[in-house]
Design a protein around this motif. Structure first.
Motif, PDB file in Angstrom:
ATOM      1  N   ILE A  37       0.867  -1.200   0.000  1.00  0.00           N
ATOM      2  CA  ILE A  37       0.000   0.000   0.000  1.00  0.00           C
ATOM      3  C   ILE A  37       0.895   1.238   0.000  1.00  0.00           C
ATOM      4  CG2 ILE A  37      -1.870   1.230   1.158  1.00  0.00           C
ATOM      5  CD1 ILE A  37      -2.750  -1.382   2.421  1.00  0.00           C
ATOM      6  N   ARG A  38       1.941   1.189   0.833  1.00  0.00           N
ATOM      7  CA  ARG A  38       2.897   2.321   0.871  1.00  0.00           C
ATOM      8  C   ARG A  38       3.561   2.502  -0.488  1.00  0.00           C
ATOM      9  NH1 ARG A  38       2.339   5.829   5.168  1.00  0.00           N
ATOM     10  NH2 ARG A  38       1.756   4.582   6.968  1.00  0.00           N
ATOM     11  N   GLU A  39       3.837   1.367  -1.157  1.00  0.00           N
ATOM     12  CA  GLU A  39       4.501   1.450  -2.464  1.00  0.00           C
ATOM     13  C   GLU A  39       3.635   2.244  -3.454  1.00  0.00           C
ATOM     14  OE1 GLU A  39       6.103  -2.366  -3.699  1.00  0.00           O
ATOM     15  OE2 GLU A  39       6.408  -1.601  -5.743  1.00  0.00           O
ATOM     16  N   VAL A  40       2.320   1.982  -3.407  1.00  0.00           N
ATOM     17  CA  VAL A  40       1.419   2.731  -4.288  1.00  0.00           C
ATOM     18  C   VAL A  40       1.341   4.192  -3.831  1.00  0.00           C
ATOM     19  CG1 VAL A  40      -0.943   2.932  -5.150  1.00  0.00           C
ATOM     20  CG2 VAL A  40       0.095   0.672  -4.858  1.00  0.00           C
ATOM     21  N   ALA A  41       1.218   4.386  -2.511  1.00  0.00           N
ATOM     22  CA  ALA A  41       1.097   5.751  -1.985  1.00  0.00           C
ATOM     23  C   ALA A  41       2.341   6.569  -2.342  1.00  0.00           C
ATOM     24  CB  ALA A  41       0.887   5.716  -0.462  1.00  0.00           C
ATOM     25  N   ASN A  42       3.509   5.924  -2.287  1.00  0.00           N
ATOM     26  CA  ASN A  42       4.744   6.645  -2.630  1.00  0.00           C
ATOM     27  C   ASN A  42       4.746   7.113  -4.089  1.00  0.00           C
ATOM     28  OD1 ASN A  42       5.644   6.318  -0.051  1.00  0.00           O
ATOM     29  ND2 ASN A  42       6.990   4.580  -0.512  1.00  0.00           N
ATOM     30  N   ALA A  43       4.060   6.342  -4.950  1.00  0.00           N
ATOM     31  CA  ALA A  43       3.985   6.731  -6.364  1.00  0.00           C
ATOM     32  C   ALA A  43       3.183   8.022  -6.534  1.00  0.00           C
ATOM     33  CB  ALA A  43       3.360   5.609  -7.188  1.00  0.00           C
TER      34      ALA A  43
END
Ligand SMILES: Cc1ncc(COP(=O)(O)O)c(C=O)c1O
Length: 382
Positions: free
Chosen positions: A13-19
């Motif tokens: 989820i963080r990976e998407v949010a970081n994008a």
């Protein structure tokens, strides 16, 4: 570093949010929290506590008056629960970790019903336990448990059965009959049930309280129930939860709390006490707003071609899939970068969730959901 820690997966989820970081135009529905602020009476109680100088260490198990209020609240919902079974914790995730520390260690077997919020399965892995995953399966967008498959997986070698219902991300909820069957089975195998019931009040059926293992278990059953103030009282940032333990386990839990966090902050507990005092007025209104959000979002999703989704009986998420989109991480990243729509990829909840997306519908302003739906419709036209 221990290999168990090295091999922990990072949050998808963080990976998407970081994008989407640095973009103010993103409509974010990826995290599991409402955009409504905590009610003023709760905030006032915490401020008053700080103003009164309640800035010191406190009881390991929580303020006696808060534990009493939690016992009374739990007893109202599920029948008499003694205060000697209640421990206050520093969040729901802390409650779950404490319970797992109490129950499972290196080499022990833990069976988990999945897909599930990844913290639940990471915790036993951190402790060196082996996690066996038993999958829920979708039928027309609604997720179902194969009870026989779960019973076959839980053997006398199984230390803990980990079950989160209402479930994050699917909204799946255990029926009373399934709970009874699992309790009977675990009594036979000597397995502990660790029940994550933090969404029990976010339940859109019957009397608005999801079936709980507490309704059917005795105080001597090997059952630990984990709870949180985050969801039903809009207190995500406060970090407060609690455990309901079997009789006779409180002293051991007090020691574990001492060695983990020592105690929860007093002013945070004062806020929660104020929350419990208004629970009967506040929570039903919150659930009504959430149900309106759920119905609006699910109807909007169902109207889109190629989208598979069913209204969840509990929780605050729509879990859906789009035909032809089988890589949920890539699709979620595309949605955020190309369309400004922030959703959680289903694979964040385990391989069983691959191909699905989670949309948290807890929004103060339901028009945001319409805007999000319009962005998804745009994306699907590509
Ligand atoms: C299934 C589940 N359990 C427990 C928690 C813990 O909540 P908190 O740590 O905010 O109390 C969450 C939060 O998202 C959750 O989804």
């Amino acid at each position: 570093m221990r290999p168990e820690i090295q091999s922990l997966p990072a949050s998808r989820i963080r990976e998407v949010a970081n994008a989407g970081i640095g973009r103010s135009d993103v409509l974010a529905f990826w995290f599991g929290e409402s955009d409504e602020v905590t009610p003023a009476t709760l905030r006032d109680a915490a401020v008053a506590s700080l103003q009164a100088g309640e800035t010191f260490y406190s009881h390991n198990l929580g303020l006696p008056e808060l534990r009493q209020a939690i016992a009374a609240y739990t007893s109202r919902l599920h029948g008499a629960v003694d205060v000697d079974r209640i421990a206050v914790t520093s969040s729901g995730v802390n409650a779950l970790m404490l319970a797992m520390q109490m129950l499972a260690g290196a080499g022990d077997e833990v069976v988990a019903v999945v897909p599930v919020w990844p913290n639940l399965t990471a915790q036993p892995a951190i402790l060196g336990a082996r996690v066996t995953r038993v999958p829920l399966r979708p039928q027309d967008g609604a997720w179902q448990l194969d009870l026989d498959e779960l019973r076959a997986a839980v053997t006398p070698q199984t230390r803990v059965l980990l079950v989160n219902a209402p479930n994050n991300p699917t909204g799946w909820t255990l029926t009373r009959a399934e709970q009874q069957a699992l309790l009977d089975h675990c009594r036979g195998t000597g397995t502990w049930i660790l029940a994550d019931e933090v969404y029990e009040r976010l339940y859109f059926q019957g009397n608005g309280v999801a079936p709980s293992f507490l309704d059917i278990a005795t105080p001597d059953d090997r059952l630990v129930v984990a709870h949180s103030f985050s969801k039903s009282f809009l207190m995500t940032g406060w970090r407060l939860g609690w455990l309901v333990l079997p009789s006779g386990h409180l002293d051991a839990m007090g020691k574990l709390i001492e060695f983990n966090t020592s105690c929860a902050p007093v002013f945070v507990q004062r806020g929660a006490l104020a929350g419990l005092a208004i629970a009967d007025d506040f929570v039903p209104g919150l659930v009504q707003r959430l149900q309106a959000c759920r119905d609006r979002l699910v109807a909007g999703l169902q109207a889109l071609p190629g989208v598979q989704v069913a209204p969840a009986p509990g929780g605050m998420y729509a879990f859906f899939r789009v035909q032809g989109q089988d890589d949920s991480l890539a699709f979620a990243k595309h949605l955020v970068t190309a369309h400004g729509l922030g959703l959680a990829p289903g694979v964040a909840f385990g391989p069983e969730g691959e191909g699905w997306l989670r949309w948290c519908f807890a929004s103060r302003d339901p028009a945001r959901l319409d805007q999000g739906l319009a962005r998804l419709a745009d994306a699907l036209r590509l």
